[in-house]
Scaffold this motif. Sequence first.
Motif, PDB file in Angstrom:
ATOM      1  N   ILE A  82       0.963   6.650   1.548  1.00 28.99           N
ATOM      2  CA  ILE A  82      -0.924   6.114   0.792  1.00 28.99           C
ATOM      3  C   ILE A  82      -1.605   5.960   1.923  1.00 28.99           C
ATOM      4  CG2 ILE A  82      -1.537   4.669  -0.565  1.00 28.99           C
ATOM      5  CD1 ILE A  82       1.422   3.738  -2.029  1.00 28.99           C
ATOM      6  N   LEU A  83      -2.747   7.050   1.712  1.00 33.13           N
ATOM      7  CA  LEU A  83      -3.523   6.372   2.433  1.00 33.13           C
ATOM      8  C   LEU A  83      -4.206   5.705   2.898  1.00 33.13           C
ATOM      9  CD1 LEU A  83      -4.341  11.176   3.066  1.00 33.13           C
ATOM     10  CD2 LEU A  83      -2.619   9.724   4.899  1.00 33.13           C
ATOM     11  N   MET A  84      -5.125   5.243   2.113  1.00 35.91           N
ATOM     12  CA  MET A  84      -5.712   3.904   1.844  1.00 35.91           C
ATOM     13  C   MET A  84      -5.293   3.006   1.967  1.00 35.91           C
ATOM     14  SD  MET A  84      -5.954   4.487  -1.897  1.00 35.91           S
ATOM     15  CE  MET A  84      -6.469   5.418  -2.119  1.00 35.91           C
ATOM     16  N   GLN A  85      -3.504   2.827   2.907  1.00 36.57           N
ATOM     17  CA  GLN A  85      -3.488   1.240   3.313  1.00 36.57           C
ATOM     18  C   GLN A  85      -2.696   1.781   4.348  1.00 36.57           C
ATOM     19  OE1 GLN A  85      -0.114   0.475   0.053  1.00 36.57           O
ATOM     20  NE2 GLN A  85      -1.275   0.563  -1.359  1.00 36.57           N
ATOM     21  N   ASP A  86      -2.350   0.345   4.393  1.00 33.40           N
ATOM     22  CA  ASP A  86      -2.314   0.727   6.368  1.00 33.40           C
ATOM     23  C   ASP A  86      -0.497   0.244   6.685  1.00 33.40           C
ATOM     24  OD1 ASP A  86      -0.887  -1.894   5.454  1.00 33.40           O
ATOM     25  OD2 ASP A  86      -2.115  -3.730   6.621  1.00 33.40           O
TER      26      ASP A  86
END
Lengths: 392, 520
Positions: free
Chosen positions: B369-373
């Motif tokens: 999940i690219l937008m999470q860290d």
Amino acid sequence: MSFTQNLQKVLRENIREYGMYIALFIIFAIFTVTTKGVFISSRNMANLLNQTGYIAVLAVGMTLVIVIRHIDLSVGFMAGFLGAVAAIAMKSGTPAIVVIPVVMALGVLGGLITAFPVARLGVPSFVASLAGFLIYRGLILMVTMGTGTIIIADPFFNAIGNGYIPDIPIGILPGVHKVTLMLGLIAIGLFIYSELNSRKQKEAYNFEVLTRDIFILKLIFVSALIAAVTWVLAGYNGLSWTVVIVLIVVAVYHFITTQTVLGRHIYAVGGNPEAAKLSGINVNRIIFMVFGSMGMLTALSGILFASRLKSATTTAGTLFELDAIAAAYVGGVSAAGGVGKVTGSIIGALVMMSLVSGMNLMSIDISMQYVVRGLVLAAAVIFDVMTRSSGK
Amino acid sequence: MNTPVLDKRETAMNTPILEMRNITKTFPGVKALSDVTFQVAQGEIHSLCGENGAGKSTLMKVLSGVYPFGEYSGDIVFNGTVQKFGTISDSEEVGIAIIYQELALIPDMTVYENIFLGNEIKTNGFMIDWNETIKRASAALKKVKLNVNPATKIKDLGVGKQQLVEIAKALSKNVKVLILDEPTAALNEDDSKNLLNLMRDLRNNGITCIIISHKLKEVVDIADSVTILRDGQTVCTLSAKKGEVTEHDLIKHMVGREIDNIYPKREHKGSDEIVLEVKNWNAYDPNIGRNILKNMNFNIKKGEIVGFAGLMGAGRTELAKSIFGNPDGYKINGEMRVKNKNVNFSHSQQAIASGLAYVSEDRKGNGLILMQDIKQNITLANLGAISNQLGVVDGNAEVKIANEYRISINIKTPSVEQLVSNLSGGNQQKVSVAKWLFTKPNVLILDEPTRGIDVGAKYEIYTLMNKLVEQGMSIIMISSELPEVLGMSDRIYVVSEGRIAGELPIEKATQENIMQLATS
Ligand SMILES: Nc1ncnc2c1ncn2[C@@H]1O[C@H](COP(=O)(O)OP(=O)(O)OP(=O)(O)O)[C@@H](O)[C@H]1O
Ligand SMILES: [Mg+2]
């Protein structure tokens, strides 16, 4: 780096998040000037918050719906319809204490019904909820057909939208709501405590934290803000029940979204449904839960609104869904999914309702009001998109 | 390979067409490039090498205007003038085209629509001239030697052909410098060879190519010069014509130390305990209306690495997904036993609970999940382990675990709070692996585990695999890289067109007999 440089850097890097607070501040400043201070008066502020309540709870639910890449257009008329159901039930003598939970349960059911075609059959939520929009519109007209507006007499129920929390009758500070002040102080204390705590933890892991002076500035700024709001509210009747309810809803949803497994799963489904599925997350279950929660909050919104008007009307709920969606977008939710905070949406709701309240005070014509609200929504989203793409 | 006839470039070789001087680019918390100097001669194939996160992609994004003038410091000199690109179209204007690793084609559009997307041919200034478009698209396709009907939809082409369409698209814009970021990462041997030959052709026609690749054999094969980056700095530029450099040289410069054997040794210990057994496995994909898996039989024993070799598109990813809870909803017919118990997974959750883990090949599409860290990605598939009965996540435990993996598999990042979208490709892959290790599986399915990963990190991943099997884990390794399959496996199944074409013990396996089975 010097203090001002640091401050600039922090503001620049977080412009998207602080942007809406700044916008809210500017809107408040403008209306305070144009209404010669009436806008910021205790009485008007109390009114504004009570008005925001029924949109704010919808915005919280809508945030999660948009985060998982869906939309729910049925919430406005569903709120209106459930308000009417509550009114009818109380008219026939059912006590409010029974009516409220039952209506909330009906709300959950309504949400699940919307979710069913979406999750199980792959119907786009826009269409599924548009159908709900029409159906609930019809149902409101149906149940109010004979009677028109249904007056609600139950004092307990009406207090939700109009009442204030009681004060302790002691002599000091006459004309000021002491319990509200005390709660404000407790809030400031809790805020500072939790900020210090999380800073300490971040430092322990060597994560980036604000520099010391900016951190202190932030603490002072937010504390002053809470103090100011508390003081203004305490000058009138104190905290209203509506505000208390909204605060509880926000606190619960903020906790769920940031601290729990369920919250993680919701954002994972929004961020990348394929990856979420492969990670063992039941995507359909998340869709049902998010729409179910939306339904519950819709019922709450209907209750708040009916209680505020002390009646159920044939037009209740008109445009609520759009106000809630606008509030979520102003609050920084991303239409691409996976991003958005419930606290942001509350600020968004406050922005949108401040516009209404301020322009009403200025007696600006309703036609112009819609135009202004549209422009502010567009501006907010443009700002969001621009800061998002340059921020990467 | 036939050596190309003496070509135009010999004369033009020494004039640099492109020079990047003292380029520095920082992201919050990361100095991706520091004082990088990069020179490319007119009409050469110049390869850019370096470990994951060395700054290769970033350098090329600076060059192509993705990071506009003002966001970096230093000068780009192209054709003798200093360029200040504000957007990608500015760089395209002067003849620089970049092809990203993630293909940027629209699957539901035709080949010719894609080739001229954003660059449409118009009559009267506003109507699209479709006839001319198709004609010129055919011409562009001819240049890349792609023999397909221009009216074919992109989604009906394999990755190799899609890659060629991308190049045709770039060529249609009158390109002088063509940048390819890991173009062969997702291609099979044949398609890769094809592509490399095409690059030679382009060079002979005077087009300068810059190629980023982790496949060092390819680099040695094709490059005229190589520039090596390490930690955001230029290490050196080597001349690489005909045997002047070896893979070994490149590795030394990239990693800064010697790696002798990139496949670390391990004893092939046999165990008889079968942990996963699949029998008469058939799958039908209702979306494409075809049987994709046909009567497959195989088993995995405790503590072994089983390689699944085959050509790209042979059905290995589909097989992995079908046993991993079948998220794509195939109609499955067959028997599966995990630790001697019959199982029937209807959801990935059950597969995970039974001790299976699947590191997908397409990390952006369905892995991360690219937008999470980083920490949120690592814990996602096993949040239960860091939360209490009420489902409240313990943030401290999460950070601690993420940090443990950051250190143990060497994820290069300033902190585990970094967004995954900001990591380099190889480090993203490591996060993906960490995520599944954290589910503490018995059977780990790795689908193209080293795609797009540098030699150093490959070595680390191989070492990690060895350590895991030593501890009793079993690994299914799906890989299209034959040397990797041969170097790491204890046993090999060859898959061809949805069937198991054969099983080879490691002692008997060779590149030749694997390829023979794979194409059978
Ligand atoms: N948008 C961004 N924000 C923050 N850091 C970034 C961003 N893009 C890249 N980086 C960092 O810059 C460094 C260089 O990354 P880059 O993608 O150029 O590496 P690379 O050499 O292409 O590696 P790979 O071979 O893995 O693709 C890495 O440390 C990466 O984490
Ligand atoms: Mg890269």
